[in-house]
Design an enzyme around this catalytic site. Structure first.
Site, PDB file in Angstrom:
ATOM      1  N   PHE A 136      56.023  43.110 -16.501  1.00  0.00           N
ATOM      2  CA  PHE A 136      56.262  42.908 -15.069  1.00  0.00           C
ATOM      3  C   PHE A 136      55.823  44.095 -14.212  1.00  0.00           C
ATOM      4  O   PHE A 136      55.797  43.992 -12.987  1.00  0.00           O
ATOM      5  CB  PHE A 136      57.766  42.783 -14.775  1.00  0.00           C
ATOM      6  CG  PHE A 136      58.466  41.581 -15.339  1.00  0.00           C
ATOM      7  CD1 PHE A 136      58.220  40.322 -14.826  1.00  0.00           C
ATOM      8  CD2 PHE A 136      59.407  41.725 -16.343  1.00  0.00           C
ATOM      9  CE1 PHE A 136      58.906  39.208 -15.311  1.00  0.00           C
ATOM     10  CE2 PHE A 136      60.094  40.624 -16.832  1.00  0.00           C
ATOM     11  CZ  PHE A 136      59.844  39.363 -16.318  1.00  0.00           C
ATOM     12  N   LYS A 178      52.614  45.841  -5.719  1.00  0.00           N
ATOM     13  CA  LYS A 178      52.347  44.497  -5.201  1.00  0.00           C
ATOM     14  C   LYS A 178      52.192  44.372  -3.699  1.00  0.00           C
ATOM     15  O   LYS A 178      52.254  43.256  -3.166  1.00  0.00           O
ATOM     16  CB  LYS A 178      53.431  43.520  -5.668  1.00  0.00           C
ATOM     17  CG  LYS A 178      54.854  43.942  -5.386  1.00  0.00           C
ATOM     18  CD  LYS A 178      55.749  42.779  -4.989  1.00  0.00           C
ATOM     19  CE  LYS A 178      55.980  42.832  -3.507  1.00  0.00           C
ATOM     20  NZ  LYS A 178      56.803  41.730  -2.993  1.00  0.00           N
ATOM     21  N   SER A 229      49.013  36.772 -10.350  1.00  0.00           N
ATOM     22  CA  SER A 229      49.267  36.304  -8.990  1.00  0.00           C
ATOM     23  C   SER A 229      48.249  35.249  -8.591  1.00  0.00           C
ATOM     24  O   SER A 229      47.067  35.334  -8.968  1.00  0.00           O
ATOM     25  CB  SER A 229      49.158  37.496  -8.036  1.00  0.00           C
ATOM     26  OG  SER A 229      49.119  37.035  -6.700  1.00  0.00           O
ATOM     27  N   TYR A 289      44.616  44.593  -4.456  1.00  0.00           N
ATOM     28  CA  TYR A 289      45.723  44.115  -5.288  1.00  0.00           C
ATOM     29  C   TYR A 289      45.274  42.948  -6.175  1.00  0.00           C
ATOM     30  O   TYR A 289      45.469  42.966  -7.400  1.00  0.00           O
ATOM     31  CB  TYR A 289      46.887  43.682  -4.390  1.00  0.00           C
ATOM     32  CG  TYR A 289      47.940  42.890  -5.115  1.00  0.00           C
ATOM     33  CD1 TYR A 289      48.725  43.470  -6.106  1.00  0.00           C
ATOM     34  CD2 TYR A 289      48.127  41.531  -4.832  1.00  0.00           C
ATOM     35  CE1 TYR A 289      49.675  42.729  -6.787  1.00  0.00           C
ATOM     36  CE2 TYR A 289      49.079  40.785  -5.511  1.00  0.00           C
ATOM     37  CZ  TYR A 289      49.850  41.382  -6.486  1.00  0.00           C
ATOM     38  OH  TYR A 289      50.768  40.645  -7.160  1.00  0.00           O
ATOM     39  N   LYS A 291      44.842  42.596 -10.399  1.00  0.00           N
ATOM     40  CA  LYS A 291      45.464  41.550 -11.230  1.00  0.00           C
ATOM     41  C   LYS A 291      44.399  40.830 -12.056  1.00  0.00           C
ATOM     42  O   LYS A 291      44.592  40.546 -13.228  1.00  0.00           O
ATOM     43  CB  LYS A 291      46.223  40.546 -10.348  1.00  0.00           C
ATOM     44  CG  LYS A 291      47.531  41.075  -9.798  1.00  0.00           C
ATOM     45  CD  LYS A 291      48.549  41.291 -10.913  1.00  0.00           C
ATOM     46  CE  LYS A 291      49.828  41.926 -10.418  1.00  0.00           C
ATOM     47  NZ  LYS A 291      50.741  42.286 -11.524  1.00  0.00           N
ATOM     48  N   ASN A 319      54.513  32.096  -4.384  1.00  0.00           N
ATOM     49  CA  ASN A 319      55.325  32.978  -3.523  1.00  0.00           C
ATOM     50  C   ASN A 319      56.782  32.988  -3.974  1.00  0.00           C
ATOM     51  O   ASN A 319      57.542  32.105  -3.583  1.00  0.00           O
ATOM     52  CB  ASN A 319      55.234  32.524  -2.060  1.00  0.00           C
ATOM     53  CG  ASN A 319      53.909  32.882  -1.430  1.00  0.00           C
ATOM     54  OD1 ASN A 319      52.875  32.392  -1.866  1.00  0.00           O
ATOM     55  ND2 ASN A 319      53.928  33.731  -0.424  1.00  0.00           N
ATOM     56  N   LEU A 345      57.605  37.225   4.141  1.00  0.00           N
ATOM     57  CA  LEU A 345      58.272  36.371   5.122  1.00  0.00           C
ATOM     58  C   LEU A 345      59.784  36.240   4.895  1.00  0.00           C
ATOM     59  O   LEU A 345      60.571  36.450   5.825  1.00  0.00           O
ATOM     60  CB  LEU A 345      57.621  34.974   5.093  1.00  0.00           C
ATOM     61  CG  LEU A 345      58.230  33.954   6.044  1.00  0.00           C
ATOM     62  CD1 LEU A 345      58.015  34.364   7.496  1.00  0.00           C
ATOM     63  CD2 LEU A 345      57.632  32.572   5.789  1.00  0.00           C
ATOM     64  N   ARG A 404      47.427  37.558  10.779  1.00  0.00           N
ATOM     65  CA  ARG A 404      47.416  38.801   9.995  1.00  0.00           C
ATOM     66  C   ARG A 404      46.096  38.888   9.240  1.00  0.00           C
ATOM     67  O   ARG A 404      45.640  37.881   8.675  1.00  0.00           O
ATOM     68  CB  ARG A 404      48.603  38.770   9.020  1.00  0.00           C
ATOM     69  CG  ARG A 404      48.820  40.029   8.232  1.00  0.00           C
ATOM     70  CD  ARG A 404      50.129  39.990   7.458  1.00  0.00           C
ATOM     71  NE  ARG A 404      50.167  38.948   6.433  1.00  0.00           N
ATOM     72  CZ  ARG A 404      51.192  38.748   5.604  1.00  0.00           C
ATOM     73  NH1 ARG A 404      52.272  39.508   5.683  1.00  0.00           N
ATOM     74  NH2 ARG A 404      51.159  37.789   4.709  1.00  0.00           N
ATOM     75  N   GLY A 455      43.279  39.061   6.693  1.00  0.00           N
ATOM     76  CA  GLY A 455      43.164  38.662   5.294  1.00  0.00           C
ATOM     77  C   GLY A 455      44.002  37.458   4.915  1.00  0.00           C
ATOM     78  O   GLY A 455      43.931  36.985   3.778  1.00  0.00           O
TER      79      GLY A 455
HETATM   80  N1  UDP Z   1      54.372  35.675   7.667  1.00  0.00           N
HETATM   81  C1  UDP Z   1      54.761  35.705   9.008  1.00  0.00           C
HETATM   82  N2  UDP Z   1      55.536  36.750   9.439  1.00  0.00           N
HETATM   83  C2  UDP Z   1      55.952  37.759   8.608  1.00  0.00           C
HETATM   84  C3  UDP Z   1      55.553  37.724   7.248  1.00  0.00           C
HETATM   85  C4  UDP Z   1      54.752  36.669   6.826  1.00  0.00           C
HETATM   86  O1  UDP Z   1      54.409  34.804   9.791  1.00  0.00           O
HETATM   87  O2  UDP Z   1      56.649  38.682   9.072  1.00  0.00           O
HETATM   88  C5  UDP Z   1      53.561  34.523   7.168  1.00  0.00           C
HETATM   89  C6  UDP Z   1      52.227  34.907   6.579  1.00  0.00           C
HETATM   90  O3  UDP Z   1      51.239  34.949   7.595  1.00  0.00           O
HETATM   91  C7  UDP Z   1      52.004  33.788   5.560  1.00  0.00           C
HETATM   92  C8  UDP Z   1      53.416  33.453   5.082  1.00  0.00           C
HETATM   93  O4  UDP Z   1      54.289  33.946   6.111  1.00  0.00           O
HETATM   94  O5  UDP Z   1      51.482  32.626   6.201  1.00  0.00           O
HETATM   95  C9  UDP Z   1      53.793  34.115   3.753  1.00  0.00           C
HETATM   96  O6  UDP Z   1      53.521  35.499   3.827  1.00  0.00           O
HETATM   97  P1  UDP Z   1      54.036  36.518   2.724  1.00  0.00           P
HETATM   98  O7  UDP Z   1      53.634  37.896   3.130  1.00  0.00           O
HETATM   99  O8  UDP Z   1      55.489  36.281   2.460  1.00  0.00           O
HETATM  100  O9  UDP Z   1      53.273  36.080   1.404  1.00  0.00           O
HETATM  101  P2  UDP Z   1      51.698  36.051   1.042  1.00  0.00           P
HETATM  102  O10 UDP Z   1      51.367  34.618   0.832  1.00  0.00           O
HETATM  103  O11 UDP Z   1      50.935  36.656   2.156  1.00  0.00           O
HETATM  104  O12 UDP Z   1      51.618  36.824  -0.210  1.00  0.00           O
END
Ligand code: UDP
Length: 268
Positions: free
Chosen positions: A22, A26, A66, A90, A94, A120, A141, A233, A235
């Site tokens: 593990f 990340k 991942s 990242y 992986k 996720n 999120l 955001r 990427g």
């Molecule tokens: N997200 C958001 N606000 C936040 C964090 C994430 O709107 O403060 C959105 C992000 O754009 C994605 C989803 O939530 O669509 C999941 O993001 P997270 O970072 O949890 O996981 P990822 O899939 O990016 O690894």
């Protein structure tokens, strides 16, 4: 995990039948500014571990990979045959670790590497004794929503509501951590019964939007979750979703927790 001597002691003390690996870094954003650190821990750590396993004659490993190894989707849901083209450092570390495991198995026909491609992971153990509550600003999120609900942060920033999805916000395949843990137990049995390296998607096969996650959490907590829509955001992709058929069939594993379970256990 990069400390060979300690790894040798662990192998000697425990004489494991199977190793579950593990250990890794990340945070996608950090990986872009610290590529050497990420390759060092995620790839160098896997290499050091495999060397220690070789020295001890341990031949089975389960690896936390991942879904980010896939990159921009050519099609959804992703199956394991989908091309791999990760868009972050990242993700590339992986993928490099996956290659290392595959090559190791190729050279050792009796070896077994079960590669679990996590979607996720969210939620908490039903005891409410084990969960996620980051002390710094959450990158993800769910912990962010939770901190807004408890009043630690004022508003959730929604990163984009102009995606090509039903409500315009990003969609992900959220997997409850207890289901994820159960996938590892299933992988242990698989690793004992099979040889070779094999990747498995670990997801539910469903996807929920940011707004759906917020609504579920508001319902579970009985609190308002104020939101502000921000630009996308960097990427981020619109949607990710697993085809989990291979894990269902070959590992005999299926996710059983619902979105309500995810929101409720996080709130608890
Ligand atoms: N997200 C958001 N606000 C936040 C964090 C994430 O709107 O403060 C959105 C992000 O754009 C994605 C989803 O939530 O669509 C999941 O993001 P997270 O970072 O949890 O996981 P990822 O899939 O990016 O690894």
């Amino acid at each position: 995990v990069r400390h060979s001597h300690t790894l040798d002691m662990v192998m000697t003390d425990f004489a494991p039948d199977v190793v579950i690996h593990f250990a890794g870094l990340k945070a996608v954003g950090d990986s872009m500014s610290d590529p050497l650190g990420y390759y060092d821990v995620n790839v160098g750590g896997t290499l050091a571990l495999l060397h220690a396993m070789d020295r001890a004659g341990v031949r089975r490993i389960i690896f936390s990979s991942s879904a980010t190894v896939y990159g921009e989707p050519d099609y959804l849901p992703y199956d394991e045959a989908h091309p791999t083209a990760p868009t972050s450092v990242y993700g590339r570390t992986k993928l490099a670790a996956e290659s290392l495991l595959t090559d190791w198995c190729f050279a050792n026909p009796e070896a077994s590497a079960v590669i679990l491609r996590y979607f996720n992971p969210v939620g908490a153990h039903p005891s409410a004794r084990i969960g996620e509550d980051p002390s710094d600003t959450p990158n993800n999120l769910m912990p962010y929503i939770a901190q807004v609900a408890v009043g630690k942060r004022e508003t959730l920033q929604i990163f984009g509501d102009d995606y090509d999805t039903p409500d315009g916000t990003g969609m992900r395949d959220y997997i409850h951590v207890v289901d994820l843990a159960r996938a590892h137990v299933a992988a242990l049995d698989y690793a004992v019964a099979n040889t070779g390296a094999r990747p498995f998607n670990v997801g539910t096969g469903d996807a929920y939007s940011v707004r759906q996650m917020v609504d579920a959490f508001a319902k579970a907590s009985g609190r308002d979750i104020p939101c502000r829509v921000m630009p996308r955001r960097d990427g981020d992709i619109a949607a990710m979703q697993a085809n989990a058929a291979r894990a269902n069939e070959e590992l005999g594993w299926t996710a059983t927790h619902t979105l309500t379970d995810i929101a409720q256990s996080t709130w608890d």
